[in-house]
Design an enzyme around this catalytic site. Structure first.
Site, PDB file in Angstrom:
ATOM      1  N   ASP A   1       0.864  -1.180   0.000  1.00  0.00           N
ATOM      2  CA  ASP A   1       0.000   0.000   0.000  1.00  0.00           C
ATOM      3  C   ASP A   1       0.907   1.239   0.000  1.00  0.00           C
ATOM      4  O   ASP A   1       2.106   1.156   0.244  1.00  0.00           O
ATOM      5  CB  ASP A   1      -0.947  -0.017   1.209  1.00  0.00           C
ATOM      6  CG  ASP A   1      -2.199   0.850   0.967  1.00  0.00           C
ATOM      7  OD1 ASP A   1      -2.174   1.667   0.033  1.00  0.00           O
ATOM      8  OD2 ASP A   1      -3.180   0.697   1.712  1.00  0.00           O
TER       9      ASP A   1
ATOM     10  N   GLU B   1     -10.545   7.087   3.940  1.00  0.00           N
ATOM     11  CA  GLU B   1      -9.513   6.621   4.866  1.00  0.00           C
ATOM     12  C   GLU B   1      -9.641   7.273   6.244  1.00  0.00           C
ATOM     13  O   GLU B   1     -10.738   7.510   6.738  1.00  0.00           O
ATOM     14  CB  GLU B   1      -8.125   6.808   4.257  1.00  0.00           C
ATOM     15  CG  GLU B   1      -7.982   6.029   2.934  1.00  0.00           C
ATOM     16  CD  GLU B   1      -6.583   5.978   2.402  1.00  0.00           C
ATOM     17  OE1 GLU B   1      -5.664   5.671   3.163  1.00  0.00           O
ATOM     18  OE2 GLU B   1      -6.385   6.229   1.196  1.00  0.00           O
TER      19      GLU B   1
END
Ligand code: BGC
Ligand code: BGC
Length: 854
Positions: A334, A534
């Protein structure tokens, strides 16, 4: 600095210690990195499931890989393992640095334009591909592969069909529909040249405070396990079928492995402290069928497992995922996830490759990571066999997709067929998904379905609001900053009502604030969460907008006028809003429906014959909380007592009215926490403002006019755009202003996410040789201090501005941002005068302070 032989005043002593500690800390930022203590939890690979990987080794492909690898230089091999972001790499760079992949992050777009036209995306895809195939400088031609977050449709591209976010799809329970959505997403993604999507998210969110809850299908592993493979099959095609991974499909990235939905307190990128059994049976549930469906990549997660970052967890990445679970694709990292491993930085991390990562997502750090990784391979820190395995996995996917035989992206089957973006067929599927995802929670007196001949008012800030309807990961990372014109192929919820009511001969009116011109027969109030992605969506508790939106007042006002109200709630998760549910006659959870807001009118309005056009179909895939502090309240758990259970969802035949609900949110106000610490001159709940004198004595501030005990810091209230909207601090000697947190703040996620401490301030006086130091800390030995004098000197006197200090810089300076007691402190010398109106953790500022270079 004070003379070494003079006794230090207490706060100066603290400061000096902090500075020394900062120096000592810089070398060993170990625990400060993740902020979690590592507890070794033994894992037992043999207890994990063994899905059958459906793609046996193909000798023809392996021979081609062998032949190619035999000719590749070490530089070319390392290059394949690095993925750069289009904001930080130019196509030309690929002629020198033969990277395997590029990505477009949520905030990265051609020419920096979030609304760049599809042809700009495709042209960029061609340019990168051409550079990767250019052998004029002697390199091998290895097609670059482009990954993008096509997470609810090809959602970065203007005009694309935008499907409901996964939480809404979870409510449909319709695997066949999800397969079609995957197919369409792949087709639209191919029109703009990308071959890889970072989807599906198969998180099993257990705490709805998590800002990514909406990216998960369900809190229940069985629903995730039902839908994940359908999405993988839709996106990639069926493993073994002739069209598998062809030009009409894209490769998937099942994410985020493992335990992203299980972090303590629902903290994004946090620490998952569950047992091995829970990790396996709950959080791994989606991976098992996704692997069996042939998912080509898995993305490693930011979270830790008992303190150990997943990007470094060899047992899970290598022994369990690739070994026991027989995953035959590649593991991608990521966004700078490797940089969070203790001992690593964004540009240097042998550990992650050794743990089993095959490709690192190094958006802006690619060049440094490439260089250091090359050195690590040469030095033997990364075994050659490990590098070869990573390269082989990457090349295998590229061969499987036939990329070596394909022309540039614009010349492939769907390249440039932009008429497919938001085509009628695609939008019809998305509209069906909206219809199926709606969950009816209340329908007292059978208010729904509505008669389309009636006079219907649409109100609320979500009624005609595409950004709110589509949520995060839409054109921009956070899904904000867009306009209506950015959604050419979309209907707002109002659009659906307007069209259908007009067609039926009724009258529809839009008045966002509820101020109608004709008294309506019924009002539909659409409201909910504003877009986020997020960690920016992490919440301190489950109370909808902390009870401070104007929506409740709007519903009550309409009711007071004698108008029945249907509430449509747009949100990325179930939230506590019993007052709104009580105030409305009918209540629909509509999640984040995407571009097809008209699907809502399809279900809420009767047809010409007076019968419902469609019944409700959706069932909760997340349990609805009874109280705002009922965070982890999931089906199958002990003491399960939700307001609306998992699976709940009324139909038109259901007539039992919903009784009045308790309006007590059940919250301990001291437990509330947000990233605004000081606003309009007042410290936030859980924080205390303190004035510290030259003698180190601290006074808690209670009144708007205050001073330190020795008079060296004087505070007064001043006006901004609002009355007494700020505080002026005048230093008549050395002293400090501090914000003290009653319970330590954990800002690890914000630190890793490039968030700043932002003070909205005004410099009124700054004598020539004055000293201003900013610090944040948690007591002796874990503070970070940064000198502000030179930055403040450049700011215009007497003008308000937002000054940002990156949390990462404070960490470098020695602050442990996992437990900040004092997130903000300004130490200043005699004569300094500063006004402050707001202090928060934010990404928006006008000026930033340079990081100390230690
Ligand atoms: C997110 C991933 C995403 C990646 C690329 C990360 O911050 O966690 O889900 O795929 O960025 O945009
Ligand atoms: C990117 C996102 C990424 C995030 C990580 C953003 O700038 O656009 O894709 O997930 O940074 O913090």
């Amino acid at each position: 600095m004070p003379q070494p032989n003079s006794p230090l005043p207490r706060h100066r002593r603290r400061l000096a210690i902090a500075l020394l500690a900062a120096i000592a800390f810089a070398g060993s930022a170990h625990s400060a990195h993740s902020g979690h203590a590592t507890v070794a939890v033994p894992l037992h690979p043999s207890l994990w499931p063994q899905p059958a990987w459906p793609l046996p080794i193909t000798p023809a492909i392996e021979h081609r890989i062998d032949a190619l690898m035999a000719t590749m230089t070490l530089e070319e091999k390392v290059g394949q393992t690095i993925q750069a972001d289009i904001d930080s790499i130019k196509p030309e760079d690929l002629r020198t640095y033969r990277l395997g992949s590029i990505l477009a992050g949520g905030g990265s777009d051609p020419g920096g334009k979030y609304n760049a036209p599809p042809k700009a995306w495709l042209a960029l895809a061609d340019a990168f591909w051409e550079a990767s195939m250019d052998t004029s400088q002697g390199g091998k031609a290895i097609p670059v592969i482009w990954g993008i977050d096509a997470v609810h449709g090809q959602s970065n591209i203007i005009g694309a069909t935008l499907f409901p976010h996964n939480i809404g799809l979870g409510a449909t329970r319709d695997a066949d529909l999800i397969r079609q959505i995957g197919r369409i997403t792949a087709v639209e993604t191919r029109t703009t040249g990308m071959e890889w999507t970072f989807a599906p998210t198969v998180a099993v969110p257990q705490d709805d405070r998590w800002g990514r809850s909406y990216e998960g299908y369900s809190e229940a592993p069985k629903v995730v396990a039902l839908l994940a493979p359908a999405m993988v099959e839709g996106l990639q095609g069926k493993a073994g079928a002739p069209d598998f991974l062809d030009d009409h499909h894209v490769m998937t990235s099942v994410k985020h492995f493992l335990g992203d939905g299980g972090t303590t307190n629902g903290k994004d990128q946090g620490n998952t402290e569950v047992s091995e059994a829970v990790l396996r049976n709950v959080h791994a549930a989606g991976y098992v069928p996704a692997i069996a469906a042939g998912a080509q990549s898995v993305m490693a997660s930011y979270n830790s497992f008992h303190g150990e970052k997943m990007h470094a967890n060899k047992t899970l990445l290598t022994d369990i995922l690739k070994g026991r679970m027989q995953f035959g694709g590649l593991i991608v990292g990521d966004w700078n996830g490797h940089g969070q491993i203790p001992g690593c930085s964004n540009t240097d991390c042998a550990q992650t490759f050794n743990a089993g990562l095959d490709m690192a997502m190094a958006p802006d750090s690619w060049k440094g990571l490439y260089t250091s990784t090359l050195a690590h391979v040469k030095a033997g820190d990364i075994p050659m066999a490990r590098l070869d395995d990573a390269v082989r996995r990457i090349l295998r996917v590229k061969f499987r997709m036939g990329l070596f035989e394909k022309p540039k992206p614009s010349q492939r089957a769907l390249g440039g067929k932009f008429e497919l973006l938001g085509s009628a067929e695609h939008r019809a599927v998305a509209r069906r998904a909206v219809r199926e995802s709606l969950v009816l929670l209340k329908n007292n007196h059978g208010l729904l379905p509505l008669n389309p001949h009636a006079r219907i008012l649409l109100a609320g800030d979500g009624a005609d609001n595409l950004a709110k309807q589509t949520g995060g990961w839409t054109l921009t990372w956070q899904g904000n900053g867009t306009t209506r014109a950015d959604f050419p192929n979309a209907d707002s919820i109002w659009d659906g009502f307007r069209q259908q009511v007009a067609a039926a001969g009724g009258e529809a009116e839009l008045a966002v604030d509820g101020n109608y011109t004709h008294k309506p027969d019924v009002a539909v109030v659409v409201f909910g969460e504003d877009p986020y992605a997020e960690f920016q969506g992490d919440l301190p508790n489950l109370m909808f907008k902390a009870g401070k939106s104007g929506d409740l007042a709007l519903i009550r006002r309409l009711k007071a006028d004698g108008i029945p109200v249907v509430a449509i709630f747009l949100s990325g998760r179930p939230l506590w809003l019993n007052r709104e549910i009580n105030a409305a006659d009918a209540f629909v959870a509509a999640w984040l429906p995407g571009s097809e807001g008209a699907g809502i009118a399809d279900v809420l309005l009767r047809g010409k014959d007076g019968a419902p056009q469609y019944d409700f179909h959706g069932r909760l895939s997340f349990s609805w909380p009874r109280r705002a502090d009922q965070y982890a309240n999931n089906i199958g758990q002990k003491h399960y007592s939700p307001l609306f259970p998992f699976g709940y969802g009324l139909r038109y035949v259901d007539h039992a009215p919903l009784a009045m609900l308790s309006e007590d949110p059940g919250l301990d106000p001291m437990a509330a926490r947000s990233n605004v610490w000081f606003d309009r001159g007042v410290s936030a709940t859980g924080l205390t403002l303190r004035l510290v004198g030259a003698n180190g004595v601290a006074n808690d501030v209670i009144h708007p006019v205050a001073a330190s005990a020795d008079g060296s810091v004087a505070m007064s209230a001043i006006n901004t755009d609002i009355q007494e909207g700020a505080r002026l601090f005048a230093f008549h000697g050395e002293g400090a202003v501090e914000l003290h947190a009653n319970t330590p703040l954990d800002l690890v996620r914000e630190t890793n996410g490039d968030v700043f401490v932002v003070a909205r301030l005004r410099v009124d006086a700054l004598p020539l040789d004055s000293k201003v130091l900013f610090s944040a800390g948690c007591g002796d030995g874990c503070s970070g201090t940064i000198a502000l004098g030179s930055t403040l000197a450049t700011l215009p006197r007497g003008e308000w501005t937002r000054l940002g200090i990156q949390l990462r810089c404070l960490r470098v300076a020695g602050a442990d941002t996992s437990k900040l007691r004092q997130p903000f402190a300004l130490h200043a010398s005699d004569g300094v005068q500063l006004a402050i109106s707001k202090v928060s953790a934010s990404t928006e500022f006008d000026h930033k302070v340079d990081c100390p270079t230690r």
